[in-house]
Design an enzyme around this catalytic site. Structure first.
Site, PDB file in Angstrom:
ATOM      1  N   LYS A   1     -10.650  15.057   8.051  1.00 43.82           N
ATOM      2  CA  LYS A   1     -10.250  13.696   7.706  1.00 43.82           C
ATOM      3  C   LYS A   1     -11.073  12.776   8.605  1.00 43.82           C
ATOM      4  O   LYS A   1     -10.664  12.438   9.710  1.00 43.82           O
ATOM      5  CB  LYS A   1      -8.747  13.504   7.943  1.00 43.82           C
ATOM      6  CG  LYS A   1      -8.224  12.125   7.542  1.00 43.82           C
ATOM      7  CD  LYS A   1      -8.037  11.996   6.048  1.00 43.82           C
ATOM      8  CE  LYS A   1      -7.396  10.657   5.699  1.00 43.82           C
ATOM      9  NZ  LYS A   1      -7.180  10.506   4.243  1.00 43.82           N
TER      10      LYS A   1
ATOM     11  N   SER B   1     -11.595  11.842   2.009  1.00 46.64           N
ATOM     12  CA  SER B   1     -11.900  10.448   2.297  1.00 46.64           C
ATOM     13  C   SER B   1     -10.630   9.667   2.583  1.00 46.64           C
ATOM     14  O   SER B   1      -9.512  10.107   2.306  1.00 46.64           O
ATOM     15  CB  SER B   1     -12.632   9.811   1.113  1.00 46.64           C
ATOM     16  OG  SER B   1     -11.748   9.618   0.021  1.00 46.64           O
ATOM     17  N   ALA B   2     -10.808   8.477   3.115  1.00 43.61           N
ATOM     18  CA  ALA B   2      -9.710   7.523   3.268  1.00 43.61           C
ATOM     19  C   ALA B   2      -9.676   6.646   2.022  1.00 43.61           C
ATOM     20  O   ALA B   2     -10.703   6.124   1.599  1.00 43.61           O
ATOM     21  CB  ALA B   2      -9.922   6.665   4.518  1.00 43.61           C
ATOM     22  N   GLY B   3      -8.496   6.500   1.434  1.00 46.95           N
ATOM     23  CA  GLY B   3      -8.376   5.601   0.284  1.00 46.95           C
ATOM     24  C   GLY B   3      -9.265   5.976  -0.878  1.00 46.95           C
ATOM     25  O   GLY B   3      -9.549   7.148  -1.111  1.00 46.95           O
TER      26      GLY B   3
ATOM     27  N   GLY C   1      -2.630  11.398  -3.969  1.00 53.00           N
ATOM     28  CA  GLY C   1      -2.453  12.808  -3.624  1.00 53.00           C
ATOM     29  C   GLY C   1      -3.700  13.519  -3.166  1.00 53.00           C
ATOM     30  O   GLY C   1      -3.814  14.738  -3.340  1.00 53.00           O
TER      31      GLY C   1
END
Length: 226
Positions: free
Chosen positions: A38, A117-119, A15
């Protein structure tokens, strides 16, 4: 001076985008011009006639400043895979200094920037760099989103340790009830309060249809962010 915040998570699917969008709505009460970023997004679909990532779209919806996509989502990868795999398949190199430059341009247009962040924190961006390298290059205070589910205590403790090992400030954390069937969630939150040692900024309830604007009211922002 522009406020910048880096949002990471204990894992993918905890989330981060919802927490980041809600944080943008909370920050706008004190900073009229807010924008989400992002930096690296893996997975693109058609939105409004152009390819975009759903997380980036959610952040744009919560922002009060419209910016070119090359600034708020400089790396858009077609495949919903780990960024290093998606980038290799797309023939793209994720260049951290270029992302940092995009962030700096955002700070010239906004009073507050929330970078999602990604992941997880150490998600690979290439064979040699991870999301931790990006966080370190940006040097922003970090907010950790903890997805409340079995195993989250270990994931949260390890991620907090990794953030601090990079010399970064863990400014706070968000508890997100991703598993409505989780047993003893309050006991888990109590352990995290004690062992993370930083403010709990918000506890987000499980919602069938998440509403980031409504969830913004649950945030308790640090005094130096207001």
């Amino acid at each position: 001076m522009t406020l910048g915040v880096f949002v990471t998570g204990t894992d993918t699917g905890v989330g981060k985008s919802l927490a980041s969008a809600a944080l943008l709505h909370a920050l706008v009460r004190h900073h009229p011009r807010v924008v989400g970023m992002k930096p690296v997004a893996a997975g693109a679909e058609w939105h409004g006639g152009q390819l975009a990532n759903e997380d980036a779209v959610a952040l744009r919806a919560a922002s009060t400043v419209a910016v070119p996509p090359e600034l708020d989502n400089p790396v858009l990868l077609p495949d919903p895979l780990s960024p290093h795999i998606a980038a290799a398949r797309a023939g793209v190199r994720i260049h951290i200094p270029a992302i940092v430059q995009s962030y700096r341009q955002l700070t010239e247009r906004a009073d507050a920037v929330v970078v999602e962040s990604a992941g997880g924190f150490h998600v690979p961006l290439s064979d040699t760099e991870t999301g931790a390298d990006l966080a370190q290059a940006l040097g922003l205070p970090v907010v950790l989103v903890v997805g409340l589910r079995l195993g989250c205590l270990n994931h949260a403790a390890l991620t907090a340790e990794a953030i601090r090992a990079r010399g970064l400030t863990l400014a706070g954390w968000v508890a997100n009830r991703v598993d409505p069937q989780m047993r003893a969630p309050e006991d888990n939150i109590a352990w995290l309060r004690q062992h993370l040692g930083v403010p709990l900024l918000a506890t987000l309830p499980h919602q069938p249809r998440p509403d980031a604007r409504a969830l913004a009211a649950l945030y308790q922002l640090p005094p130096d962010w207001t």
